[in-house]
Motif scaffolding. Structure first.
Motif, mmCIF file in Angstrom:
data_model
loop_
_atom_site.group_PDB
_atom_site.id
_atom_site.type_symbol
_atom_site.label_atom_id
_atom_site.label_comp_id
_atom_site.label_asym_id
_atom_site.label_seq_id
_atom_site.Cartn_x
_atom_site.Cartn_y
_atom_site.Cartn_z
ATOM 1 N N VAL A 133 -59.963 -54.754 -56.298
ATOM 2 C CA VAL A 133 -60.977 -54.486 -55.276
ATOM 3 C C VAL A 133 -62.285 -55.186 -55.632
ATOM 4 C CG1 VAL A 133 -62.433 -52.694 -54.246
ATOM 5 C CG2 VAL A 133 -59.973 -52.309 -54.505
ATOM 6 N N LEU A 134 -62.684 -55.087 -56.886
ATOM 7 C CA LEU A 134 -63.931 -55.727 -57.319
ATOM 8 C C LEU A 134 -63.888 -57.231 -57.077
ATOM 9 C CD1 LEU A 134 -66.663 -55.269 -58.900
ATOM 10 C CD2 LEU A 134 -65.405 -56.031 -60.920
ATOM 11 N N HIS A 135 -62.742 -57.836 -57.390
ATOM 12 C CA HIS A 135 -62.640 -59.294 -57.255
ATOM 13 C C HIS A 135 -62.467 -59.723 -55.800
ATOM 14 C CE1 HIS A 135 -61.759 -63.431 -58.216
ATOM 15 N NE2 HIS A 135 -60.601 -63.349 -57.568
ATOM 16 N N GLU A 136 -61.544 -59.079 -55.079
ATOM 17 C CA GLU A 136 -61.226 -59.539 -53.735
ATOM 18 C C GLU A 136 -62.293 -59.165 -52.707
ATOM 19 O OE1 GLU A 136 -57.328 -58.748 -52.321
ATOM 20 O OE2 GLU A 136 -56.335 -59.334 -54.192
ATOM 21 N N VAL A 137 -62.900 -57.981 -52.864
ATOM 22 C CA VAL A 137 -63.879 -57.539 -51.880
ATOM 23 C C VAL A 137 -65.281 -58.027 -52.225
ATOM 24 C CG1 VAL A 137 -64.929 -55.541 -50.743
ATOM 25 C CG2 VAL A 137 -62.498 -55.493 -51.376
ATOM 26 N N PHE A 138 -65.667 -57.839 -53.486
ATOM 27 C CA PHE A 138 -67.041 -58.138 -53.862
ATOM 28 C C PHE A 138 -67.201 -59.492 -54.557
ATOM 29 C CE2 PHE A 138 -66.536 -53.548 -53.637
ATOM 30 C CZ PHE A 138 -67.589 -53.196 -52.811
ATOM 31 N N GLY A 139 -66.096 -60.091 -54.942
ATOM 32 C CA GLY A 139 -66.152 -61.432 -55.505
ATOM 33 C C GLY A 139 -66.643 -61.497 -56.938
ATOM 34 N N HIS A 140 -66.580 -60.382 -57.676
ATOM 35 C CA HIS A 140 -67.043 -60.371 -59.059
ATOM 36 C C HIS A 140 -65.858 -60.482 -60.009
ATOM 37 C CE1 HIS A 140 -70.931 -59.521 -57.519
ATOM 38 N NE2 HIS A 140 -70.671 -58.275 -57.168
ATOM 39 N N PRO A 141 -65.998 -61.240 -61.081
ATOM 40 C CA PRO A 141 -64.865 -61.429 -62.006
ATOM 41 C C PRO A 141 -64.579 -60.208 -62.872
ATOM 42 C CG PRO A 141 -66.819 -62.576 -62.812
ATOM 43 C CD PRO A 141 -67.160 -62.075 -61.439
ATOM 44 N N GLY A 142 -65.548 -59.342 -63.079
ATOM 45 C CA GLY A 142 -65.336 -58.177 -63.929
ATOM 46 C C GLY A 142 -66.471 -57.179 -63.812
ATOM 47 N N PHE A 143 -66.243 -55.975 -64.316
ATOM 48 C CA PHE A 143 -67.267 -54.942 -64.290
ATOM 49 C C PHE A 143 -68.301 -55.199 -65.377
ATOM 50 C CE2 PHE A 143 -63.627 -52.741 -62.309
ATOM 51 C CZ PHE A 143 -64.244 -52.235 -61.174
ATOM 52 N N ARG A 144 -69.492 -54.611 -65.193
ATOM 53 C CA ARG A 144 -70.561 -54.735 -66.177
ATOM 54 C C ARG A 144 -70.833 -53.378 -66.819
ATOM 55 N NH1 ARG A 144 -75.798 -56.466 -63.650
ATOM 56 N NH2 ARG A 144 -75.037 -55.396 -61.787
ATOM 57 N N GLY A 145 -71.227 -53.402 -68.087
ATOM 58 C CA GLY A 145 -71.657 -52.182 -68.756
ATOM 59 C C GLY A 145 -70.604 -51.083 -68.658
#
Length: 622
Positions: A15-27
């Motif tokens: 979901v993070l990658h496909e919807v928001f385009g981020h490679p990984g979570f932070r913190g």
């Protein structure tokens, strides 16, 4: 019209990658998301710009049902709904400003199960049978944003938030996530108690915002100081905020900034609703403006490219100040914060607390918070150290390198004798005169007033020529901050404050006068005083040169495309893409959609919607 409810992946990483385009979570994002996705509740303490929204947006898409987000501000809700729809997520908001048709459509989409996220104001949640309707629908989670509003100890307490205490009993199986960027330990515990989270974990991210340069200085020549700050902080693209202590000052500041050639707007609670909406609309639309505002321009500022925040008076608490400066640099790019303050600010704040009708316990908390913000303003060490301690965080031993005290360490000096001279002058003149008169006595100035009262005959007359007028004001300000001196604050019939009338001694002055206490002061005397009593202006700071991102002309071409695209959709440009994403696109210069998909911030929905147009822009720059 909202799209159909989410039917994509249920794995948080996908979901993070496909919807928001981020490679990984932070913190701690991954830890929080997994906890809530699994049905857990908790409190999230994370700084502005730290990614709190993803902590409930991702689980809301991973869990069945609609995610209900309680938010205090209409503008923030509208921005977040627009951003979610850009990501291909079905979202709607319910608040008092919706026209009947929009409200009906939002309620229909909710009843028909077509929403992934429903943003709702706290008062709207408690009316119109909303809770009954939630009983009949599957709720993925409740997210309480700006959760400090529920606590009486919070700096923005809102009574309507107290209705949320019912959520734990009425929806026991639904995860509840409270989120805030500004809660000291007492407020955090109050949030947990009221929302039934005492047995649930607290997820605390680091409160430091290392990309924000933090500075504070004595308010000597406010307009000149602001001019120099704005020239150094503005990048010619992003916006800025100047916080003022009154409506009148907000308007006056906007006026003289406009006369200086800046695009400045006033914003305060006394303006007509239409004027406030127009001002906020310009700011939210991505225009390069300076908002001169009272704290009425408060929570919910979601614009990522605010490049600077200045305060022209001392804030009431570290929590309020931290939230306000945290509106700068939400995109992670460099930003600046400046605090201008004076001894009169400290005296007035103390007077207001003492005269308030609040219970003694509340007054004690307010005095503690005031002392904490004074300590930050007067700090001789790295400013982030006392700031982070206010949030129960132990700062690192190494200096931050991005505050005024780190870049130009203040010189300390033994001011014991100087303090004794000022205390003596105050005592010998009967504690009935202002600082200007005491300074004349110490400097040996035979003014008409000095001679009229015979103060030229006092032993203290002329004993303070080692400092100039500004130097004595710095000594006085630091003694006021330490509770050695106080300034009598007059009150006009309308309840507003006039300038302090005279300097008085507090109990702490006696041991200092007797030499029982050593006084170490900051040598923050930045310039001489002219014959008119104002600081002699130095050469103006050069205007900041906007950084040239990798890709040069490609970045500016992408910004122009983004502006036109946002205007056509009547949304803010940053909702299309943030500057940080455009910079990465310009630097990478992808030639294919697959290459563009690798850029952080380009999710599948935006890739499909904007990908071909972006590639056309890049090709046109070759």
């Amino acid at each position: 019209m909202p799209a159909e409810a989410w039917s994509g992946p249920s794995d948080p990483g996908l979901v993070l990658h496909e919807v928001f385009g981020h490679p990984g979570f932070r913190g701690r994002q991954r830890e929080i998301v997994d906890h809530v996705t699994g049905g857990g509740s908790g409190l999230v303490l994370m700084p502005t710009g730290g990614g709190k929204s993803l902590c409930y947006q991702v689980p809301a898409l991973c869990r069945p049902g609609v995610g209900v987000v309680v938010s205090p501000l209409i503008a923030l809700m509208e921005d977040q709904v627009a951003a979610m729809r850009q990501q291909g997520v079905s979202a709607a908001a319910l608040h008092s400003d919706l026209d009947p048709d929009a409200r009906t459509e939002a309620r229909r989409a909710f009843r028909e199960g077509r929403l992934d996220l429903l943003y709702v104001s706290p008062e709207r949640l408690a009316m119109d049978g909303m809770l009954d309707e939630l009983d009949s629908r599957r709720v993925a989670l409740f997210a309480v944003d700006e959760a400090h509003c529920i606590s009486q100890w919070g700096h923005h307490f809102r009574p309507e938030y107290r209705a949320l205490t019912i959520l734990a009993d009425r929806f026991p199986g639904v995860p509840r996530l409270a989120l805030t960027a500004t809660a000291d330990p007492r407020t955090a515990e109050d949030i947990r108690r009221l929302l039934g989270l005492m047995d649930d974990p607290v997820f605390k991210g680091g409160f430091d915002r290392p990309n924000i340069f933090v500075g504070a200085t004595d308010r000597v020549a406010e307009r000149q100081q602001l001019r120099e700050f704005l020239r150094s902080a503005s990048d010619g693209r992003g916006a800025g905020i100047v916080y003022c202590g009154s409506r009148k000052k907000a308007e006056a500041t906007a006026q003289w900034l406009c006369a200086d050639g800046w695009d400045a707007l006033a914003f305060h609670a006394g303006m007509e609703a239409s004027e406030k909406r127009a001002a906020h609309k310009r700011f939210a639309a991505g225009e390069t403006v300076i908002m001169c505002a009272t704290i009425a321009f408060g929570m919910g500022i979601d614009r990522p490219d605010v490049r600077f925040v200045a305060h022209t008076e001392l804030p009431k608490s570290p929590e309020g100040w931290y939230q306000e400066i945290g509106r700068a640099g939400r995109d992670g790019l460099p930003a600046k914060a400046l605090l201008l303050y004076g001894a009169g600010d400290i005296a007035l704040a103390r007077s207001r607390i003492a005269e308030s009708a609040a219970p003694e316990a509340q007054q004690a908390i307010e005095r503690m918070r005031l002392d904490s913000i004074i300590a930050i303003a007067e700090a001789a060490e790295c400013r982030r150290r006392p700031l982070l301690r206010c949030f129960g965080e132990e700062p690192p031993e190494a200096p931050c390198g991005n505050c005024d005290n780190c870049q130009t360490p203040p010189r300390l000096w033994n001011g014991t004798v100087a303090a004794q001279k000022l205390i003596s002058a105050c005592l010998r003149t009967g504690q009935r005169f202002g600082l200007g008169h005491l300074t004349d006595v110490l400097l040996g100035v035979r003014s008409e007033k000095v001679e009229r009262f015979g103060h030229d005959k006092l032993p203290t007359f002329g004993v303070g020529r080692e400092l100039d007028a500004e130097g004595w004001r710095a000594v006085a300000r630091q003694l006021v901050a330490r509770g050695v001196l106080d300034l009598f604050v007059d009150r006009r019939p309308d309840g507003t404050a006039a300038p302090p009338v005279y300097v008085v001694l507090e109990a702490a002055a006696r041991p200092m006068l007797k030499g029982e206490v050593e006084v170490i002061l900051r040598a923050d005397i930045a310039g001489k005083i002219t014959s008119s009593g104002r600081r002699a202006p130095g050469r103006a700071a050069p205007a900041a040169t906007p950084p040239t991102p990798g890709g040069g002309g490609r970045f500016e071409a992408l910004r122009a495309w983004r502006t036109a695209t946002a205007k056509a959709q009547k949304i803010a440009p940053f909702i299309v893409f943030q500057d940080k994403t455009l910079e990465e696109i310009a630097a990478r210069n992808p030639a294919t959609l697959d290459g563009l998909a690798e850029v952080s911030g380009v999710g599948s929905s935006k890739l499909e919607r904007y990908g071909p147009a972006i590639l056309d822009v890049l090709r046109s720059c070759e």
